[in-house]
Design an enzyme around this catalytic site. Sequence first.
Site, PDB file in Angstrom:
ATOM      1  N   ASP A 100       0.877  -1.171   0.000  1.00 23.42           N
ATOM      2  CA  ASP A 100       0.000   0.000   0.000  1.00 23.42           C
ATOM      3  C   ASP A 100       0.915   1.221   0.000  1.00 23.42           C
ATOM      4  O   ASP A 100       1.859   1.275   0.800  1.00 23.42           O
ATOM      5  CB  ASP A 100      -0.897  -0.021   1.268  1.00 23.42           C
ATOM      6  CG  ASP A 100      -2.026   1.004   1.207  1.00 23.42           C
ATOM      7  OD1 ASP A 100      -1.753   2.164   0.847  1.00 23.42           O
ATOM      8  OD2 ASP A 100      -3.171   0.638   1.519  1.00 23.42           O
TER       9      ASP A 100
ATOM     10  N   CYS B 118      -7.578  -2.672  -2.991  1.00 20.60           N
ATOM     11  CA  CYS B 118      -7.314  -1.256  -3.284  1.00 20.60           C
ATOM     12  C   CYS B 118      -8.411  -0.735  -4.221  1.00 20.60           C
ATOM     13  O   CYS B 118      -9.068  -1.512  -4.903  1.00 20.60           O
ATOM     14  CB  CYS B 118      -5.928  -1.093  -3.908  1.00 20.60           C
ATOM     15  SG  CYS B 118      -5.682  -2.097  -5.374  1.00 20.60           S
TER      16      CYS B 118
ATOM     17  N   SER C 138     -12.433  -6.275  -5.347  1.00 19.72           N
ATOM     18  CA  SER C 138     -12.427  -4.802  -5.357  1.00 19.72           C
ATOM     19  C   SER C 138     -13.065  -4.228  -6.619  1.00 19.72           C
ATOM     20  O   SER C 138     -14.208  -3.790  -6.580  1.00 19.72           O
ATOM     21  CB  SER C 138     -11.015  -4.277  -5.182  1.00 19.72           C
ATOM     22  OG  SER C 138     -10.712  -4.227  -3.809  1.00 19.72           O
ATOM     23  N   ARG C 139     -12.341  -4.224  -7.704  1.00 19.95           N
ATOM     24  CA  ARG C 139     -12.893  -3.740  -8.974  1.00 19.95           C
ATOM     25  C   ARG C 139     -12.258  -4.564 -10.098  1.00 19.95           C
ATOM     26  O   ARG C 139     -11.049  -4.838 -10.071  1.00 19.95           O
ATOM     27  CB  ARG C 139     -12.592  -2.250  -9.200  1.00 19.95           C
ATOM     28  CG  ARG C 139     -13.457  -1.301  -8.384  1.00 19.95           C
ATOM     29  CD  ARG C 139     -14.925  -1.302  -8.807  1.00 19.95           C
ATOM     30  NE  ARG C 139     -15.761  -0.420  -8.001  1.00 19.95           N
ATOM     31  CZ  ARG C 139     -16.422  -0.785  -6.909  1.00 19.95           C
ATOM     32  NH1 ARG C 139     -16.363  -2.027  -6.472  1.00 19.95           N
ATOM     33  NH2 ARG C 139     -17.171   0.079  -6.251  1.00 19.95           N
TER      34      ARG C 139
ATOM     35  N   ASP D  29     -14.971 -11.557  -7.502  1.00 22.99           N
ATOM     36  CA  ASP D  29     -16.349 -11.092  -7.256  1.00 22.99           C
ATOM     37  C   ASP D  29     -16.651  -9.916  -8.171  1.00 22.99           C
ATOM     38  O   ASP D  29     -17.763  -9.375  -8.138  1.00 22.99           O
ATOM     39  CB  ASP D  29     -16.471 -10.672  -5.781  1.00 22.99           C
ATOM     40  CG  ASP D  29     -17.901 -10.322  -5.383  1.00 22.99           C
ATOM     41  OD1 ASP D  29     -18.806 -11.109  -5.741  1.00 22.99           O
ATOM     42  OD2 ASP D  29     -18.119  -9.293  -4.729  1.00 22.99           O
TER      43      ASP D  29
ATOM     44  N   GLU E 203     -18.122  -6.270 -16.219  1.00 26.86           N
ATOM     45  CA  GLU E 203     -19.298  -6.779 -15.496  1.00 26.86           C
ATOM     46  C   GLU E 203     -20.589  -6.017 -15.769  1.00 26.86           C
ATOM     47  O   GLU E 203     -21.678  -6.569 -15.572  1.00 26.86           O
ATOM     48  CB  GLU E 203     -19.031  -6.826 -13.987  1.00 26.86           C
ATOM     49  CG  GLU E 203     -18.894  -5.472 -13.318  1.00 26.86           C
ATOM     50  CD  GLU E 203     -18.656  -5.581 -11.809  1.00 26.86           C
ATOM     51  OE1 GLU E 203     -17.745  -6.325 -11.389  1.00 26.86           O
ATOM     52  OE2 GLU E 203     -19.383  -4.918 -11.052  1.00 26.86           O
TER      53      GLU E 203
ATOM     54  N   HIS F 142     -20.409  -9.899  -7.911  1.00 30.49           N
ATOM     55  CA  HIS F 142     -20.358  -8.657  -7.120  1.00 30.49           C
ATOM     56  C   HIS F 142     -21.325  -8.711  -5.929  1.00 30.49           C
ATOM     57  O   HIS F 142     -22.198  -7.849  -5.779  1.00 30.49           O
ATOM     58  CB  HIS F 142     -20.669  -7.446  -8.012  1.00 30.49           C
ATOM     59  CG  HIS F 142     -19.989  -6.198  -7.517  1.00 30.49           C
ATOM     60  ND1 HIS F 142     -19.370  -5.296  -8.352  1.00 30.49           N
ATOM     61  CD2 HIS F 142     -19.818  -5.701  -6.267  1.00 30.49           C
ATOM     62  CE1 HIS F 142     -18.866  -4.304  -7.636  1.00 30.49           C
ATOM     63  NE2 HIS F 142     -19.127  -4.533  -6.374  1.00 30.49           N
TER      64      HIS F 142
HETATM   65  P1  NAI Z   1     -10.271   2.312   1.598  1.00 31.19           P
HETATM   66  O1  NAI Z   1     -10.263   3.645   0.935  1.00 31.19           O
HETATM   67  O2  NAI Z   1     -10.583   2.227   3.071  1.00 31.19           O
HETATM   68  O3  NAI Z   1      -8.868   1.580   1.365  1.00 31.19           O
HETATM   69  C1  NAI Z   1      -8.232   1.516   0.136  1.00 31.19           C
HETATM   70  C2  NAI Z   1      -6.744   1.334   0.401  1.00 31.19           C
HETATM   71  O4  NAI Z   1      -6.096   1.139  -0.871  1.00 31.19           O
HETATM   72  C3  NAI Z   1      -6.079   2.529   1.078  1.00 31.19           C
HETATM   73  O5  NAI Z   1      -5.305   2.104   2.191  1.00 31.19           O
HETATM   74  C4  NAI Z   1      -5.200   3.110  -0.009  1.00 31.19           C
HETATM   75  O6  NAI Z   1      -4.012   3.730   0.499  1.00 31.19           O
HETATM   76  C5  NAI Z   1      -4.880   1.861  -0.818  1.00 31.19           C
HETATM   77  N1  NAI Z   1      -4.340   2.167  -2.131  1.00 31.19           N
HETATM   78  C6  NAI Z   1      -4.522   3.294  -2.894  1.00 31.19           C
HETATM   79  N2  NAI Z   1      -3.793   3.204  -4.015  1.00 31.19           N
HETATM   80  C7  NAI Z   1      -3.138   2.020  -3.972  1.00 31.19           C
HETATM   81  C8  NAI Z   1      -2.209   1.381  -4.827  1.00 31.19           C
HETATM   82  N3  NAI Z   1      -1.774   1.980  -5.952  1.00 31.19           N
HETATM   83  N4  NAI Z   1      -1.743   0.173  -4.473  1.00 31.19           N
HETATM   84  C9  NAI Z   1      -2.138  -0.429  -3.319  1.00 31.19           C
HETATM   85  N5  NAI Z   1      -3.011   0.145  -2.459  1.00 31.19           N
HETATM   86  C10 NAI Z   1      -3.497   1.344  -2.785  1.00 31.19           C
HETATM   87  O7  NAI Z   1     -11.310   1.425   0.757  1.00 31.19           O
HETATM   88  P2  NAI Z   1     -12.078   0.107   1.222  1.00 31.19           P
HETATM   89  O8  NAI Z   1     -13.335   0.460   1.919  1.00 31.19           O
HETATM   90  O9  NAI Z   1     -11.120  -0.784   1.910  1.00 31.19           O
HETATM   91  O10 NAI Z   1     -12.525  -0.508  -0.195  1.00 31.19           O
HETATM   92  C11 NAI Z   1     -11.571  -0.987  -1.129  1.00 31.19           C
HETATM   93  C12 NAI Z   1     -12.272  -1.262  -2.442  1.00 31.19           C
HETATM   94  O11 NAI Z   1     -13.158  -2.369  -2.284  1.00 31.19           O
HETATM   95  C13 NAI Z   1     -13.210  -0.131  -2.929  1.00 31.19           C
HETATM   96  O12 NAI Z   1     -12.487   0.883  -3.619  1.00 31.19           O
HETATM   97  C14 NAI Z   1     -14.132  -0.875  -3.852  1.00 31.19           C
HETATM   98  O13 NAI Z   1     -13.581  -0.850  -5.147  1.00 31.19           O
HETATM   99  C15 NAI Z   1     -14.129  -2.306  -3.326  1.00 31.19           C
HETATM  100  N6  NAI Z   1     -15.430  -2.719  -2.784  1.00 31.19           N
HETATM  101  C16 NAI Z   1     -16.020  -3.874  -3.289  1.00 31.19           C
HETATM  102  C17 NAI Z   1     -17.246  -4.311  -2.810  1.00 31.19           C
HETATM  103  C18 NAI Z   1     -17.908  -5.574  -3.287  1.00 31.19           C
HETATM  104  O14 NAI Z   1     -19.118  -5.751  -3.069  1.00 31.19           O
HETATM  105  N7  NAI Z   1     -17.191  -6.509  -3.910  1.00 31.19           N
HETATM  106  C19 NAI Z   1     -17.979  -3.520  -1.798  1.00 31.19           C
HETATM  107  C20 NAI Z   1     -17.233  -2.382  -1.294  1.00 31.19           C
HETATM  108  C21 NAI Z   1     -16.021  -1.987  -1.795  1.00 31.19           C
END
Ligand code: NAI
Length: 336
Positions: free
Chosen positions: A174, A205, A233-234, A258, A263, A295
């Site tokens: 990270d 991420c 994540s995405r 997921d 998608e 998802h």
């Molecule tokens: P968050 O904002 O709390 O954490 C994201 C982390 O990724 C941060 O620590 C950030 O510093 C880090 N990051 C940023 N750029 C990076 C890079 N180049 N390399 C590595 N790490 C990097 O977000 P949270 O809540 O943890 O969510 C993460 C992702 O999960 C969301 O952006 C979303 O895409 C995905 N998600 C998927 C869901 C699903 O149903 N499958 C539901 C909710 C979120």
Amino acid sequence: MKIAFFSSKSYDQEYFNKVNDNFGHTLSFFETRLNSRTVSLAKDHDAICAFVNDKINDHTLREMKNEGINALALRCAGFNNVDLNAAEKYGIKVMRVPAYSPQAVAEHALALILTLNRKTHKAYNRVREGNFSLERLTGFNLSNKTIGVIGTGAIGRAFIHLVKGFNAKIVAYDPYPNEMLKKQGVEYLSLNDLLSRSDVTSLHCPLTHDTFHIINKQSLQNIKEGAMLINTSRGKLIDTDAVIDSLKEKRLGYLGIDVYAEEEKLFFKDLSEMIIDDDKIARLMQFPNVLVTAHQGFLTREALEQIASTTLQNLTDFENGVINENHVSARNVKTA
Ligand code: NAI
């Protein structure tokens, strides 16, 4: 406020209607995706509530502005599908739900790992057909394995908390390392070192310019042979073609996803009677060591309640002229 929901499903209606008893907004639910052509359904509404695969580009936002709608409430954490510069240009406030039950997604990532590893999905089908053979069901212990976490934000941390219980070595990547995790023994590595050391790598991420195809042909050359890759994540964090090649070369050992790059055309719909017009997902689903879910990481009762209450609170705050911490703009987006 009158709020128009796009891409809505039965569970959205159920939880938003229930939670709205505490807010008193007027809710209209549309199943269709939000795009420049469907915005007109929101005529006479004050706000739009959208989801992950709604296409909220400059054109969509301009049409929103033309309808006099100045608030866009995303009922999700990610906002990569919104043109934030255009939102700012048209004076549309964008709000999201940054952290709703990170445990929901973390637990789903763990479900993918355990299912792929111990093949419970195959065992379930076998036993139902009277096949009690254990041939080809061998898995591996997670204990003493190395688990790599890319992105140690809310979900990454919740995931680490869970997998610690397996007595696994945890490594992370990270650009903003978490000091607390370091104190707890999580070792931050470069991306390539993480990939080459991890038996399981899980992506947590966000999708940004820097993370687009973070898993690509070159990074897959560094991945430990036979390793498992999990993406909740995405979809566009992964170059699908490169991952298919790596699976064919038997370098990548397992893939659990997921989310999928394309998608929007598939997920959240019942296409069981249709010809799937996407050769890449068809190829992925054909591998015995690939597991795809559509998802559903967020889909727990607790997460749905939290999503509904934060989304409605965001809009109540907007109505009262309060720009709360869930507001996202091109200026406050953190990228690496
Ligand atoms: P968050 O904002 O709390 O954490 C994201 C982390 O990724 C941060 O620590 C950030 O510093 C880090 N990051 C940023 N750029 C990076 C890079 N180049 N390399 C590595 N790490 C990097 O977000 P949270 O809540 O943890 O969510 C993460 C992702 O999960 C969301 O952006 C979303 O895409 C995905 N998600 C998927 C869901 C699903 O149903 N499958 C539901 C909710 C979120």
